[in-house]
Motif scaffolding. Sequence first.
Motif, PDB file in Angstrom:
ATOM      1  N   LYS A   5     -59.608  -7.664  70.734  1.00 34.77           N
ATOM      2  CA  LYS A   5     -59.766  -6.315  70.197  1.00 34.77           C
ATOM      3  C   LYS A   5     -58.368  -5.762  69.948  1.00 34.77           C
ATOM      4  N   VAL A   7     -55.783  -3.017  70.051  1.00 34.18           N
ATOM      5  CA  VAL A   7     -55.681  -1.805  70.861  1.00 34.18           C
ATOM      6  C   VAL A   7     -54.444  -0.966  70.540  1.00 34.18           C
ATOM      7  N   GLY A   8     -53.576  -1.430  69.664  1.00 33.83           N
ATOM      8  CA  GLY A   8     -52.387  -0.653  69.321  1.00 33.83           C
ATOM      9  C   GLY A   8     -51.534  -1.376  68.308  1.00 33.83           C
ATOM     10  N   ILE A  27     -53.029  -6.789  70.848  1.00 29.60           N
ATOM     11  CA  ILE A  27     -54.418  -7.211  71.010  1.00 29.60           C
ATOM     12  C   ILE A  27     -54.712  -7.465  72.478  1.00 29.60           C
ATOM     13  N   LYS A  28     -55.966  -7.302  72.825  1.00 30.75           N
ATOM     14  CA  LYS A  28     -56.435  -7.595  74.181  1.00 30.75           C
ATOM     15  C   LYS A  28     -57.602  -8.554  74.037  1.00 30.75           C
ATOM     16  N   PHE A  36     -63.574  -6.958  77.803  1.00 25.66           N
ATOM     17  CA  PHE A  36     -62.189  -7.366  78.024  1.00 25.66           C
ATOM     18  C   PHE A  36     -62.112  -8.374  79.150  1.00 25.66           C
ATOM     19  N   THR A  44     -53.309  -9.434  77.233  1.00 28.80           N
ATOM     20  CA  THR A  44     -52.711  -8.533  76.249  1.00 28.80           C
ATOM     21  C   THR A  44     -51.539  -9.247  75.588  1.00 28.80           C
ATOM     22  N   ILE A  55     -56.713  -0.744  64.406  1.00 23.76           N
ATOM     23  CA  ILE A  55     -56.998  -0.433  65.810  1.00 23.76           C
ATOM     24  C   ILE A  55     -58.502  -0.259  66.002  1.00 23.76           C
ATOM     25  N   GLY A  56     -59.025  -0.881  67.065  1.00 21.03           N
ATOM     26  CA  GLY A  56     -60.438  -0.795  67.388  1.00 21.03           C
ATOM     27  C   GLY A  56     -61.275  -1.942  66.849  1.00 21.03           C
ATOM     28  N   THR A  58     -62.552  -5.838  66.202  1.00 18.08           N
ATOM     29  CA  THR A  58     -62.631  -7.131  66.866  1.00 18.08           C
ATOM     30  C   THR A  58     -62.101  -8.166  65.888  1.00 18.08           C
TER      31      THR A  58
END
Length: 92
Positions: A5, A7-8, A27-28, A36, A44, A55-56, A58
């Motif tokens: 995912k 995330v930033g 990504i995470k 997660f 991460t 961002i957000g 998949t």
Amino acid sequence: MQLAKVVGNVVSTQKDPNLVGCKLLIIKKIDEYGEFEKYSSSSTAIAVDSVGAGIGETVIVTSGSNARYVYGDKMAPLDMTIVGIVDEIQIV
């Protein structure tokens, strides 16, 4: 390849010349259920975006030497590249 995912993002003005123009995203890693990964020190990471992810979302990431093949010159010091945006995950 793995699921992750976004995330930033990362902004870096000083970087290897082969990375100029590359979009860097944080990504995470996630499992097949979209959860997660817990207790993983490598969950991460920073990945180069080759598909326009945001961002957000998949995404599908590839890592290791395969990550370099996304860019033509194969000289970029890449260890992880986003190669797909996931629309849906089906588990049977």
